[in-house]
Design an enzyme around this catalytic site. Structure first.
Site, PDB file in Angstrom:
ATOM      1  N   LYS A  56       0.839  -1.205   0.000  1.00  0.00           N
ATOM      2  CA  LYS A  56       0.000   0.000   0.000  1.00  0.00           C
ATOM      3  C   LYS A  56       0.872   1.252   0.000  1.00  0.00           C
ATOM      4  O   LYS A  56       2.061   1.189   0.309  1.00  0.00           O
ATOM      5  CB  LYS A  56      -0.923  -0.023   1.222  1.00  0.00           C
TER       6      LYS A  56
ATOM      7  N   ARG B  99     -10.722   0.011  14.819  1.00  0.00           N
ATOM      8  CA  ARG B  99     -10.561   0.759  13.575  1.00  0.00           C
ATOM      9  C   ARG B  99     -11.580   0.231  12.568  1.00  0.00           C
ATOM     10  O   ARG B  99     -12.470   0.937  12.148  1.00  0.00           O
ATOM     11  CB  ARG B  99      -9.124   0.624  13.052  1.00  0.00           C
TER      12      ARG B  99
ATOM     13  N   HIS C 198      -6.274  -7.226  13.054  1.00  0.00           N
ATOM     14  CA  HIS C 198      -5.055  -6.413  13.054  1.00  0.00           C
ATOM     15  C   HIS C 198      -4.812  -5.984  14.489  1.00  0.00           C
ATOM     16  O   HIS C 198      -5.735  -5.561  15.177  1.00  0.00           O
ATOM     17  CB  HIS C 198      -5.262  -5.200  12.141  1.00  0.00           C
TER      18      HIS C 198
ATOM     19  N   ARG D  65       1.239 -10.862   7.288  1.00  0.00           N
ATOM     20  CA  ARG D  65       1.219  -9.671   6.423  1.00  0.00           C
ATOM     21  C   ARG D  65       2.473  -8.835   6.690  1.00  0.00           C
ATOM     22  O   ARG D  65       2.615  -8.227   7.749  1.00  0.00           O
ATOM     23  CB  ARG D  65      -0.043  -8.843   6.695  1.00  0.00           C
TER      24      ARG D  65
ATOM     25  N   TYR E  56      14.699  30.957   5.389  1.00  0.00           N
ATOM     26  CA  TYR E  56      13.566  31.736   5.907  1.00  0.00           C
ATOM     27  C   TYR E  56      13.702  31.953   7.408  1.00  0.00           C
ATOM     28  O   TYR E  56      13.918  31.011   8.160  1.00  0.00           O
ATOM     29  CB  TYR E  56      12.252  30.990   5.647  1.00  0.00           C
TER      30      TYR E  56
ATOM     31  N   CYS F 260      13.238  24.336   3.215  1.00  0.00           N
ATOM     32  CA  CYS F 260      12.282  25.021   2.353  1.00  0.00           C
ATOM     33  C   CYS F 260      11.450  23.972   1.592  1.00  0.00           C
ATOM     34  O   CYS F 260      11.670  22.779   1.718  1.00  0.00           O
ATOM     35  CB  CYS F 260      12.997  25.930   1.373  1.00  0.00           C
TER      36      CYS F 260
ATOM     37  N   ASP G 220      11.455  23.273  -1.621  1.00  0.00           N
ATOM     38  CA  ASP G 220      12.186  22.571  -2.683  1.00  0.00           C
ATOM     39  C   ASP G 220      13.695  22.576  -2.511  1.00  0.00           C
ATOM     40  O   ASP G 220      14.406  22.019  -3.337  1.00  0.00           O
ATOM     41  CB  ASP G 220      11.881  23.224  -4.040  1.00  0.00           C
TER      42      ASP G 220
HETATM   43  C1  LIG Z   1      -0.471  -1.683   6.868  1.00  0.00           C
HETATM   44  C2  LIG Z   1      -0.985  -2.973   7.386  1.00  0.00           C
HETATM   45  C3  LIG Z   1      -0.104  -4.039   7.634  1.00  0.00           C
HETATM   46  C4  LIG Z   1       1.410  -3.919   7.542  1.00  0.00           C
HETATM   47  O1  LIG Z   1       1.889  -3.486   8.793  1.00  0.00           O
HETATM   48  P1  LIG Z   1       3.452  -3.337   9.082  1.00  0.00           P
HETATM   49  O2  LIG Z   1       3.518  -2.938  10.501  1.00  0.00           O
HETATM   50  O3  LIG Z   1       3.968  -2.291   8.165  1.00  0.00           O
HETATM   51  O4  LIG Z   1       4.064  -4.670   8.817  1.00  0.00           O
HETATM   52  C5  LIG Z   1      -0.649  -5.258   7.987  1.00  0.00           C
HETATM   53  N1  LIG Z   1      -1.996  -5.401   8.125  1.00  0.00           N
HETATM   54  C6  LIG Z   1      -2.853  -4.393   7.919  1.00  0.00           C
HETATM   55  C7  LIG Z   1      -4.312  -4.627   8.094  1.00  0.00           C
HETATM   56  C8  LIG Z   1      -2.384  -3.144   7.567  1.00  0.00           C
HETATM   57  O5  LIG Z   1      -3.244  -2.133   7.382  1.00  0.00           O
END
Ligand SMILES: *Cc1c(COP(=O)(O)O)cnc(C)c1O
Length: 421
Positions: free
Chosen positions: A80, A178, A207, A263, A307, A354, A356
């Site tokens: 992602k 969540r 999660h 994951r 700046y 800044c 850029d």
């Molecule tokens: C982003 C995400 C992950 C990955 O998590 P990391 O801590 O980067 O390994 C795994 N599961 C879900 C549901 C996520 O949103």
């Protein structure tokens, strides 16, 4: 008449500084640039700032993760946010090649991008997209996470109208609050949607909110809740499909939550998910950020820089400018707090960063046995990465900017060209 060469410049305009009037035959010698020709100029030769991604590092991190998993446990590569700034398509290919068999994205469009790059492995969106996107999910074969009955039934209906199946993963809320169906409502949820012939549950996941925190009771509570939901489904004779829960931190710390799939996100990019994994996971950071010096200035004593002129010269500094700033991911909050590497030596970033451009200081005095630096326009500067023995990490930047590495690496995807090495 051939163009006279005066003072080495063919474009010399002569005393009057007015170009001589051209006759028709001279006009024919004009050679306009073709766009194809100029488009070939490398992005690093257009702007002296870029990101490098080490393919070998990503590969090695995926293999390291697999090494911590029992054989047969699948690996979902989380790509992602453009692969946390590392490039979703490239990283997906590397991960699949190194042993991952599933991909995770955050949005429908991120999934479509992978399909358009001819990636055919299963893609899971890690949340439930709007119902209006359902035709895209079906057309591109992208699986949603599901947690409302309205979405599930609309998804099933639309698929059925087209003679298709509607594969999904059920998201379970075990305490992070969540997304997901609450762990003790899972069986009820399944009963409501269970009649639909097109819906196909391919997996079930949760999660963890605290997998990257020091050992804690909340993690244990979440695991128990997830197991309770699994047990209830088992009792009700419902097949959950592929069961998964572990992110990077949980993958390396808690083998008991590997279930059927892990994951892998941040660790795939070579960043330790937390302090606790440092002794466990052998990870190689994949992202480096570089720039070249665009100007050097001997700034007189007490003159300021950038700046607000917050930084003042002691008179013995050479102020160097590099062409990247907060619009490229170098957080403005790091102003005066970060370092860069020039010729293997650390140099302090100075003044406000800044949009850029950014400045850093080179001390012109000889200090101890450090060789004196002589900065030149065009010299390569490391913002994140290694030069000789000197190393700068996204972790240090995250600490100084009061955030996490994920946000730092994502930031560098905004505008910098990316190269794979
Ligand atoms: C982003 C995400 C992950 C990955 O998590 P990391 O801590 O980067 O390994 C795994 N599961 C879900 C549901 C996520 O949103």
């Amino acid at each position: 008449m051939p163009t006279p060469i005066i003072n080495g410049f063919t474009g010399y305009a002569g005393e009057s500084m007015n170009p001589p009037e051209k006759n028709d035959s001279e006009q024919e010698t004009a050679k306009p640039f073709s766009r194809e020709e100029v488009d070939e100029i490398d992005e690093r030769d257009r702007r002296w700032a870029w990101v490098e991604i080490d393919r070998g590092a990503i590969r090695s991190n995926v293999i390291e993760a697999k090494h911590h998993m029992r054989s047969g446990c699948r690996l979902l590569a989380v790509v992602k946010a453009d692969g946390y700034g590392h490039g979703a398509v490239e990283c997906a290919r590397i991960a699949l090649n190194a042993g991952a068999s599933y991909l995770g994205v955050a949005t429908v469009d991120e999934g479509i991008q992978l399909r358009k790059a001819d990636i055919t492995e299963p893609i899971l969106i890690l949340s439930q997209p709007p119902q209006t996107s359902i035709p895209l999910l079906l057309a591109y074969n992208i699986m949603p996470s599901v947690y409302t009955t309205e979405f599930a039934l609309a998804y099933g209906e639309i698929a059925d109208h087209h003679g298709m199946k509607a594969p999904f993963h059920l998201a379970v809320n075990t305490g992070m609050n969540r997304i997901g169906v609450r762990y003790d409502d899972v069986v009820e949820f399944e009963r409501v949607i269970g009649f639909h012939r097109a819906l196909e549950q391919k997996g079930m996941f949760t999660h963890f909110a605290t997998a990257d925190c020091p050992d804690n009771i909340d993690f244990t509570i979440a695991v128990n809740r997830f197991n309770k939901a699994l047990e209830a489904l088992h009792q009700a004779n419902i097949d959950p499909g592929i069961v998964h829960a572990a992110n990077s931190a949980a993958l390396f710390r808690y083998p008991k939550v590997h279930y059927d799939m892990c994951r892998l996100g941040i660790a795939m990019y070579g960043i330790q998910p937390c302090k606790e994994t440092r002794g466990i996971a052998d990870l190689k950071p994949a992202m480096s950020v570089y720039a070249r010096i665009t100007q050097t200035n001997q700034v007189p004593m007490s003159d300021g820089v950038s700046y607000g002129l917050n930084w003042r010269s002691s008179g013995s500094t050479n102020v160097c400018t590099i062409p990247l700033g907060y619009a490229d991911g170098l957080r403005r909050g790091l102003s005066g707090k970060t370092k860069f590497i020039l010729d293997g030596q650390y140099c302090d970033q100075i003044g406000n960063i800044c949009m850029d451009q950014t400045m850093f200081a080179v001390d012109m005095r000889t200090l101890g046995n450090k060789p004196k630096l002589e900065p030149h326009i065009g010299d390569k500067v490391t913002i994140i990465g290694r030069q000789g023995d000197a190393v700068l990490t996204a972790t240090e930047q995250a600490y100084e900017a009061d955030t996490i590495e994920h946000e730092i690496t994502c930031g560098y995807a905004a505008r910098l060209p990316r190269y794979y090495v």
